[in-house]
Write an enzyme that holds these catalytic residues in place. Structure first.
Site, PDB file in Angstrom:
ATOM      1  N   HIS A 210       0.808  -1.235   0.000  1.00  0.00           N
ATOM      2  CA  HIS A 210       0.000   0.000   0.000  1.00  0.00           C
ATOM      3  C   HIS A 210       0.833   1.273   0.000  1.00  0.00           C
ATOM      4  O   HIS A 210       0.298   2.367  -0.142  1.00  0.00           O
ATOM      5  CB  HIS A 210      -1.029  -0.006   1.142  1.00  0.00           C
ATOM      6  CG  HIS A 210      -0.493   0.096   2.528  1.00  0.00           C
ATOM      7  ND1 HIS A 210      -0.675   1.203   3.307  1.00  0.00           N
ATOM      8  CD2 HIS A 210       0.206  -0.779   3.287  1.00  0.00           C
ATOM      9  CE1 HIS A 210      -0.123   1.004   4.498  1.00  0.00           C
ATOM     10  NE2 HIS A 210       0.420  -0.198   4.508  1.00  0.00           N
ATOM     11  N   CYS A 335       1.194   4.861  11.313  1.00  0.00           N
ATOM     12  CA  CYS A 335       1.070   3.479  11.782  1.00  0.00           C
ATOM     13  C   CYS A 335       0.930   3.451  13.290  1.00  0.00           C
ATOM     14  O   CYS A 335       0.334   2.553  13.840  1.00  0.00           O
ATOM     15  CB  CYS A 335       2.303   2.670  11.410  1.00  0.00           C
ATOM     16  SG  CYS A 335       2.630   2.709   9.680  1.00  0.00           S
TER      17      CYS A 335
HETATM   18  C1  LIG Z   1       9.128   1.821   7.216  1.00  0.00           C
HETATM   19  C2  LIG Z   1       7.862   1.038   7.431  1.00  0.00           C
HETATM   20  N1  LIG Z   1       7.951  -0.263   7.750  1.00  0.00           N
HETATM   21  C3  LIG Z   1       6.857  -1.016   7.946  1.00  0.00           C
HETATM   22  C4  LIG Z   1       5.595  -0.486   7.834  1.00  0.00           C
HETATM   23  C5  LIG Z   1       4.413  -1.382   8.036  1.00  0.00           C
HETATM   24  O1  LIG Z   1       3.873  -1.742   6.786  1.00  0.00           O
HETATM   25  P1  LIG Z   1       2.394  -2.346   6.666  1.00  0.00           P
HETATM   26  O2  LIG Z   1       1.446  -1.226   6.947  1.00  0.00           O
HETATM   27  O3  LIG Z   1       2.318  -2.847   5.260  1.00  0.00           O
HETATM   28  O4  LIG Z   1       2.284  -3.452   7.643  1.00  0.00           O
HETATM   29  C6  LIG Z   1       5.450   0.876   7.540  1.00  0.00           C
HETATM   30  C7  LIG Z   1       4.114   1.501   7.519  1.00  0.00           C
HETATM   31  O5  LIG Z   1       3.986   2.692   7.705  1.00  0.00           O
HETATM   32  C8  LIG Z   1       6.612   1.654   7.308  1.00  0.00           C
HETATM   33  O6  LIG Z   1       6.533   2.954   6.982  1.00  0.00           O
END
Ligand SMILES: Cc1ncc(COP(=O)(O)O)c(C=O)c1O
Length: 395
Positions: A210, A335
């Site tokens: 995404h 996140c």
């Molecule tokens: C650097 C980084 N790693 C991992 C993730 C997690 O990815 P996902 O939302 O696909 O689990 C994010 C999400 O913001 C991110 O920016």
């Protein structure tokens, strides 16, 4: 443009980007294909062919053999496997490999995983690698952390999700190689904005759909064949037994389509996005001479994130006021958002709690235009004035 026709500026591509039409089409087309790709009958074989095409394309775009790919539900799962499963696999293979080392500024999918590994498996130690005030890992401190030869895997994001800081993986890999340590990079924020690291320098790499215009719910962990994986989940033994479960054809096809456009357009898009980011930075400085850019323009960075601190303003209020004026932005990493808390990334870079309170992250992507920059620059002066008034009231 929002669904009701309001002109909004979407400046939160680092949280999630916009679904690409090519990814949507690939998703819809593959979702109509019936059957389980593991079944041997004709329907299953047709499903297998669609999955094979998607995996072949992803492998070709990343310039790896297809057997290196482990499809996941996203970046979080890929990071968890790279830390948890590799650390447990490595210590089972060599009992002296009792530690993992992760950048203090890495995403919680890495840092919290390392911490939980230590909490659940006290024989494994989690070491945090410090960064400088520009978010760059300090090579001498990384060398110290790896010097005793106990670290099985060292992990650092290629591009930081809050600030856009870009690590020098070749330099870090040289240190890791000297100590027999595997290198994992979380490249979730890097794809499409910076050059992919050389496979000579890394052993594992996480990607998320995404962030590149595929749907939410799909990611990839790329892992070289000699990487040891412990068992963290069990099932039908698909994908080297590392990540069992029937794969979603539609998500794999959509990921492949989004990655194809992302890789094809990278150089041109990265130039275009850097120019928009420059306009953002210049405009912000003109509006508010006290605004502080977290990374200096000379620091290595991805170019799609503008991270800025507005002294005296509360990010929560600023976000809300900008939102009211048609701007989607973020205070830190979405996140971990929902509740705004002091950012461990900014703390690791030496920012005071007070400074971190006024932080704003604006992130650009494939749909970003000059008009988005205009909307932000128009909304900022009044939003800032009011956010500072709130800041003055509540301290
Ligand atoms: C650097 C980084 N790693 C991992 C993730 C997690 O990815 P996902 O939302 O696909 O689990 C994010 C999400 O913001 C991110 O920016």
């Amino acid at each position: 443009m929002s669904a009701d026709g309001e002109r909004r500026a979407y400046l939160d591509h680092a949280a999630t980007s916009v679904l690409r039409p090519a990814a949507r089409e690939a998703f819809v087309e593959a979702s109509l294909v019936q059957g389980n790709p593991s079944s041997v009958h004709a329907t299953g074989r047709r499903a297998r062919a669609v999955l094979d095409d998607a995996l072949e394309l992803i492998a070709e775009l990343l310039e790896v053999p297809r057997s290196w790919l482990i499809m996941t539900s996203g970046g979080t799962e890929a990071d968890n496997l790279a830390i948890r499963a590799v650390a447990t696999g490595a210590v089972a293979a060599d009992s002296s490999r009792t530690a993992v080392a992760v950048a203090a500024t890495d995403h919680p999918a890495v840092v919290a995983t390392a911490r939980s590994l230590q909490a659940l498996t006290p024989s494994i130690e989690a070491r945090l690698l410090p960064v400088d005030d520009q978010g760059i890992l300090q090579a001498d401190r990384a060398a110290d952390a790896l010097a005793d030869g106990a670290v099985s895997v060292m992990s650092t994001a290629l591009v930081n999700n809050e600030t856009g800081a870009l690590q020098d993986l070749a330099a870090l890999a040289a240190i890791a190689r000297a100590h027999g340590t595997l290198v994992h990079t979380d490249a979730v924020q890097g794809v499409g904005h910076v050059r992919r690291p050389s496979w000579d320098d890394i052993d594992l790499m996480s990607l998320s759909g995404h962030k590149i215009g595929a749907p939410v719910g799909v990611g990839v962990l790329v892992a070289k064949p000699d990487v040891p994986f412990g068992t963290t989940s069990t099932g039908g033994g698909q994908q080297r037994g590392v990540r069992s479960g029937t794969l979603d054809l539609a998500l794999a096809a959509a990921f492949a389509a989004a990655l194809q456009e992302t890789v094809r357009d990278r150089e041109q898009e990265s130039r275009r996005i850097r120019a928009l980011a420059r306009r953002l930075r210049d405009g912000i400085r003109q509006i508010d001479s006290s605004a502080r850019l977290t990374l200096s323009e000379e620091s290595p960075q991805s170019g799609h994130i503008v991270h800025v601190v507005f002294p005296g303003a509360h990010s929560d209020s600023l976000l809300f006021l900008l939102d009211e004026r048609g701007v989607d932005s973020s205070a830190g990493s979405a996140c971990s958002a929902g509740v705004t808390q002091a950012s461990p990334v900014l703390a690791a870079m030496g920012l005071s709690e007070e400074d971190a309170r006024g932080a704003l992250r604006l992130s650009l992507g494939w749909t970003s235009t000059d008009q988005d920059v205009d909307v932000l620059l128009q909304a900022l002066p009044e939003s800032l004035r009011r956010a500072r008034a709130v800041g003055a009231l509540f301290g």
